[in-house]
Design an enzyme around this catalytic site. Structure first.
Site, PDB file in Angstrom:
ATOM      1  N   ASP A 336      76.919  34.368  51.623  1.00  0.00           N
ATOM      2  CA  ASP A 336      77.987  35.267  51.191  1.00  0.00           C
ATOM      3  C   ASP A 336      79.244  35.056  52.049  1.00  0.00           C
ATOM      4  OD1 ASP A 336      78.723  37.726  49.601  1.00  0.00           O
ATOM      5  OD2 ASP A 336      78.953  38.539  51.633  1.00  0.00           O
ATOM      6  N   GLU A 365      79.689  30.719  49.471  1.00  0.00           N
ATOM      7  CA  GLU A 365      80.682  31.362  48.606  1.00  0.00           C
ATOM      8  C   GLU A 365      82.066  31.091  49.204  1.00  0.00           C
ATOM      9  OE1 GLU A 365      81.676  35.728  46.662  1.00  0.00           O
ATOM     10  OE2 GLU A 365      81.014  35.603  48.740  1.00  0.00           O
TER      11      GLU A 365
END
Length: 624
Positions: A336, A365
């Site tokens: 993330d 990400e």
């Protein structure tokens, strides 16, 4: 002396001795509240292990260890409740060690610590790659397999399905019970959103604000349930991808409430929000304050930003990630907010993991809208090399393709900069990536508008998007529920793009996990998706073949995937009208092939003649 009195005195002495032992034992247990990692493994590349002991005033003790294991370092911080002990486990057999905590050379208490044996060939575990299709699950919203764990008295937020931002009860058991559904769809890997504990009072269902990174949230299940999920996936030849968060924890994390060091998290002092300007990480014109506010600023006020430049923090995060891989037998990570981390720290974190597991895939990400900026973050990037930077990150997410897919199928006329030219242009920049086959391609995820909302459940447009994802370079990712036509409008809030999967809860009116339970429309979406991605499973030319594409004409995009043995021709007609085109334009790719078998309709197309294709439709031709 009176005999009875002597017996009474002896009995009193025994009681006093027992009371002393019990008192000392209670003090002993109170002295250590946490040990992280709670155990480690032998034969690791990372043999130098930093063990964190936490308990009231534990730093007052001296620490020794049994079995002739070497202590490399003992680190005591400004907080007396922590001791970080680094030991060398190289050439140490699987065994039980004993840590002794001493005061004035006397043992005050001890703590057992286990070194476990690794799984055979663990180092060279196979990870996910371009032969896979990843199924992304919002863990709280997929299926409630065990209603008994919906709420937990030790955790603040309770189940409330009526609240779009509340916990709904989806859990690990629900995923396990529906693995056959996912496999039949054509997926080969599962990416659940984070499963570790998140004790926020509100919005804890997404679990990106974690309060304990060594423990599965009890509303999802137990650590043992997570191991079982891995085992059940592996039984089916599928892979388990963990959603890992390196950038921040939640403000209810037990360690944030009693920080080991002031700089364990970034402080300004206290809170300062990120400016979200990830370009400052490589912008040669960026000011230092802007770069710092991106990298060190907090994502949101409830997510303290971790300081990976602190060696204790970095080692803690490296070990936690490796511990989960080894413990839960993982097959990969999705990380993330990768590009918000301390740039050098996250590079060291990634390298440590891939050094330990050379085949382990990690997709970060990197939510940016320019190919050069995204390619900067992939391992061995020539762009990063300009400033001698290497993230060591194997994979990034193709957000520019996602951006195009959000709009392109509503652009019915092929113009200079509209229609399928947007897709074509995305691939013209593939040269920027050091490993184009290892990027994640997707039409949507848990943070974006749902594809079927953007296109009002237009099945033909869904067909075009999925055909594209299934046949281009990279690793396709499908968001749960799209395969049955689920929609959701991001403008209405995150809850609307994270609906419960129908049939995942007892009493649901529709059970879309079964063919008989699905509506006619849901089966139309599902059957197409399943046919396409099950074909892809064995299509080696798609997994590793080269790509050649042709400039779109009349909003028709034609490209080929090919290797020495096979060629697949893909035609996407994004116009509203039937388009007829001459195949001789594609002679370089068609070569001596005579016909093409459409894997979707089963029809055979004669490549010597002109091809007519109706509007908003596709062909996937295996050339013969």
């Amino acid at each position: 002396m009176d005999y009875k009195k002597t017996l009474r005195l002896c009995a009193f002495a025994r009681i006093l001795k027992l009371a002393t032992i019990l008192l000392f034992t209670s003090v002993t247990f109170a002295q250590i509240d946490r040990v992280e990692p709670s155990f480690w493994y032998t034969g690791m590349n990372l043999s130098s292990v930093q063990i964190m002991f936490y308990g009231k005033n534990i730093a007052q003790y001296d620490v020794t260890i049994s079995n002739n294991v070497a202590i490399e370092n003992i680190k005591k911080t400004e907080n007396p409740n922590y001791v970080f002990v680094t030991i060398d486990t190289k050439n140490v057999a699987a065994s039980e060690l004993t840590f002794s905590f001493k005061s004035k050379n006397k043992v005050a208490f001890t703590k057992k610590y286990e070194l476990k044996a690794r799984r055979e060939n663990s180092k060279f575990r196979k990870s996910y790659d371009s032969s896979d299709m990843i199924y992304l699950i919002m863990s709280d919203r997929f299926a409630n397999g065990n209603p008994n764990n919906d709420s937990d008295k030790s955790l603040t937020e309770k189940v409330d399905r009526s609240n779009p931002s509340g916990r709904h009860g989806g859990d690990i058991e629900g995923i396990i019970k529906n693995l056959d559904y996912i496999k039949e769809l054509g997926a080969t890997a599962v990416w659940p959103t984070p499963l570790c504990e998140d004790n926020d009072a509100r919005g804890s269902y997404h679990t990106y604000g974690q309060s304990d990174v060594y423990k599965v949230d009890s509303r999802f299940g137990t650590n043992e349930d997570y191991l079982r999920l891995s085992a059940e996936l592996h039984k089916r030849g599928m892979k388990n991808i963990m959603d890992y968060v390196t950038n921040h924890w939640g403000w209810q994390h037990w360690m944030y409430k009693d920080l080991p060091t002031y700089d364990w998290v970034h402080q300004f002092p206290g809170y300062s929000q990120s400016n979200y300007r990830m370009t400052t990480q490589f912008d040669t014109n960026a000011s230092a304050i802007d770069a710092r506010n991106c990298m060190d600023g907090w994502f949101v006020p409830s997510m303290p930003d971790l300081n990976q430049s602190n060696p204790l923090v970095l080692k803690y995060l490296i070990q936690n990630a490796i511990w989960w891989i080894e413990y839960a037998d993982l097959d990969g990570f999705r990380v993330d907010t990768y590009s918000y981390n301390d740039k050098d720290g996250i590079s060291k974190w990634t390298k440590a993991i891939t050094d330990e597991y050379p085949n382990f895939n990690i997709v970060g990400e990197v939510w940016m809208h320019d190919q050069a900026q995204m390619a900067y973050w992939q391992k061995d990037s020539k762009i990063g090399a300009i400033e001698s930077y290497n993230s060591y990150l194997p994979s990034v997410m193709d957000f520019t393709l996602h951006d195009a897919l959000e709009k392109v199928f509503n652009e019915d006329k092929g113009e200079w900069d509209k229609g399928m030219i947007k897709i074509y242009d995305n691939f013209t920049n593939d040269f920027l990536y050091p490993n184009i086959s290892n990027i994640l391609v997707f039409a949507e995820n848990h943070d974006t508008n749902r594809f079927n909302a953007a296109y009002k459940k237009d099945f033909k447009k869904y067909q075009m998007a999925m055909t594209l994802l299934a046949t281009i370079r990279g690793i396709p990712q499908l968001y749960y529920g799209s395969e049955i036509g689920m929609d959701g409008d991001k403008s209405k809030g995150d809850g609307d793009i994270r609906h419960d999967f129908p049939g995942g809860w007892g009493g649901d009116r529709i059970n879309a996990f079964t063919k008989t339970g699905r509506t006619e429309e849901q089966n139309k979406f599902y059957d197409f998706t399943s046919k396409l991605f099950n074909w892809r499973k064995s299509a080696a030319v798609i997994h590793s073949g080269k790509m050649m594409h042709y400039v779109p004409e009349n909003n028709v995009y034609v490209y080929f995937r090919y290797n020495e043995k096979q060629t697949v021709m893909v035609v996407i007609n994004n116009s509203n009208e039937t388009q007829t085109f001459k195949t001789k334009r594609f002679a370089q790719s068609i070569q001596n092939y005579q016909t093409g078998n459409d894997i979707l309709s089963g029809k055979t197309i004669d490549l010597k003649n002109d091809i007519a294709l109706e509007g908003k439709s596709v062909l996937v031709l295996e050339l013969k």
